[in-house]
Enzyme design. Sequence first.
Site, PDB file in Angstrom:
ATOM      1  N   SER A  61       0.791  -1.242   0.000  1.00 25.41           N
ATOM      2  CA  SER A  61       0.000   0.000   0.000  1.00 25.41           C
ATOM      3  C   SER A  61       0.812   1.276   0.000  1.00 25.41           C
ATOM      4  CB  SER A  61      -0.963   0.014   1.189  1.00 25.41           C
ATOM      5  OG  SER A  61      -2.029  -0.845   0.904  1.00 25.41           O
ATOM      6  N   LYS A  64       0.188   3.279  -2.947  1.00 22.15           N
ATOM      7  CA  LYS A  64      -1.000   4.136  -3.102  1.00 22.15           C
ATOM      8  C   LYS A  64      -0.623   5.616  -3.177  1.00 22.15           C
ATOM      9  CE  LYS A  64      -3.987   0.711  -0.862  1.00 22.15           C
ATOM     10  NZ  LYS A  64      -4.608   0.294   0.407  1.00 22.15           N
ATOM     11  N   TYR A 188      -4.217  -3.068  -9.987  1.00 24.75           N
ATOM     12  CA  TYR A 188      -3.999  -2.743  -8.565  1.00 24.75           C
ATOM     13  C   TYR A 188      -3.038  -3.741  -7.914  1.00 24.75           C
ATOM     14  CZ  TYR A 188      -5.065  -2.492  -3.577  1.00 24.75           C
ATOM     15  OH  TYR A 188      -4.963  -2.417  -2.215  1.00 24.75           O
ATOM     16  N   TYR A 236      -4.467   3.688   8.004  1.00 19.81           N
ATOM     17  CA  TYR A 236      -5.787   3.075   8.239  1.00 19.81           C
ATOM     18  C   TYR A 236      -6.354   3.513   9.589  1.00 19.81           C
ATOM     19  CZ  TYR A 236      -3.787   0.340   4.505  1.00 19.81           C
ATOM     20  OH  TYR A 236      -3.182  -0.024   3.344  1.00 19.81           O
ATOM     21  N   VAL A 254       1.176  -3.549   3.885  1.00 22.46           N
ATOM     22  CA  VAL A 254       1.187  -4.826   4.616  1.00 22.46           C
ATOM     23  C   VAL A 254       2.444  -5.659   4.371  1.00 22.46           C
ATOM     24  CG1 VAL A 254      -1.297  -5.155   4.971  1.00 22.46           C
ATOM     25  CG2 VAL A 254      -0.225  -5.997   2.884  1.00 22.46           C
TER      26      VAL A 254
HETATM   27  N1  GLU Z   1      -2.369  -5.293  -1.683  1.00 20.70           N
HETATM   28  C1  GLU Z   1      -2.857  -5.176  -0.343  1.00 20.70           C
HETATM   29  C2  GLU Z   1      -4.362  -5.343  -0.319  1.00 20.70           C
HETATM   30  O1  GLU Z   1      -5.020  -4.754  -1.105  1.00 20.70           O
HETATM   31  C3  GLU Z   1      -2.457  -3.856   0.194  1.00 20.70           C
HETATM   32  C4  GLU Z   1      -2.896  -3.614   1.595  1.00 20.70           C
HETATM   33  C5  GLU Z   1      -1.861  -2.902   2.407  1.00 20.70           C
HETATM   34  O2  GLU Z   1      -0.694  -2.875   2.057  1.00 20.70           O
HETATM   35  O3  GLU Z   1      -2.213  -2.330   3.446  1.00 20.70           O
HETATM   36  O4  GLU Z   1      -4.901  -6.053   0.465  1.00 20.70           O
END
Ligand code: GLU
Length: 311
Positions: A61, A64, A188, A236, A254
């Site tokens: 993430s 992002k 994605y 988050y 993650v």
């Molecule tokens: N590719 C992971 C998902 O969409 C990213 C989530 C993350 O890194 O927090 O679940």
Amino acid sequence: MQDLLTEIAEVAAENPDKGEVANYIPELAGIDPGQFGMAIALADGSVFSAGDADVPFSIQSVSKIFALTLALGRVGDQIWRRVGREPSGLAFDSILLLERENGIPRNPFINAGALVTTDTYLAGSSPREALGELVRFVRAAADDDDIHINEKVARSEIASGHRNFSLAHYLASHGNMYSSVDKVLGTYCHQCAVEMTCRQLALAGRFLIDADSMPALVSVERRRRINALMMTCGHYDGSGDFAFRVGMPGKSGVGGGILVISPGRASIAVWSPGLNQYGNSKLGTEAMELLAQKTGWSVFGVPHVRTDGDV
Ligand code: GLU
């Protein structure tokens, strides 16, 4: 700075509680949680690192940030018609608010919002072209062409990503997904599977530092806004806790990576694969907390102003 990073890496190595590695993406589940790396790129051009700073990891993430930057480059402020700018207070992959808020995700850093930003920079291109643009942007930011997508990790997530597929279908049912769900999810998951080292990630984050000496890939105004979203939404439902403990804008993934910006000063990357209860790197968060304490770099740590106006 080098002594401080070495000390932080030693503290991390001695901590027996390394958190839990993400296991919902099978390809990431087997990673050794004992690894820890950290790198700092300062506004004066110097770079420092410690621990496993040259081991590539899945940025997940953290990507992002780059996706949002590309989406803003494509459509500018129009993006805010499709995604909000408020913290969600819920887990990264939660679907709860989407129903109540008519398919408009709270922010671009939760999964639902990130699917909208991916859909935005994907519009009018093939996934291959869009991902090519993303990787070129990251390589230019890091000034390093040795940055790639791990195909195995991407496929592993596509095969197991039921929640992300359901988020995308939900967005589509509200008319907030323009390309097909399969195309957006494929893009994605590849975007999340970009691999970088801490050193590369710290260098790639320099465009957000807000200093004249740094790569000017976005306007000053955009840089400030991306940093604001990182501060309020980058971790988050742990975003408030991260701001409380570290006090700098950051984005976690993650895979155990975190990119933090000290505005005007530095871009800092940390990686340790074990996660805390919010899905953010446990040792990485603790390392950033220690760094903030030792440097006084919290953005809320302005010098005390006396009533006579002197600092
Ligand atoms: N590719 C992971 C998902 O969409 C990213 C989530 C993350 O890194 O927090 O679940």
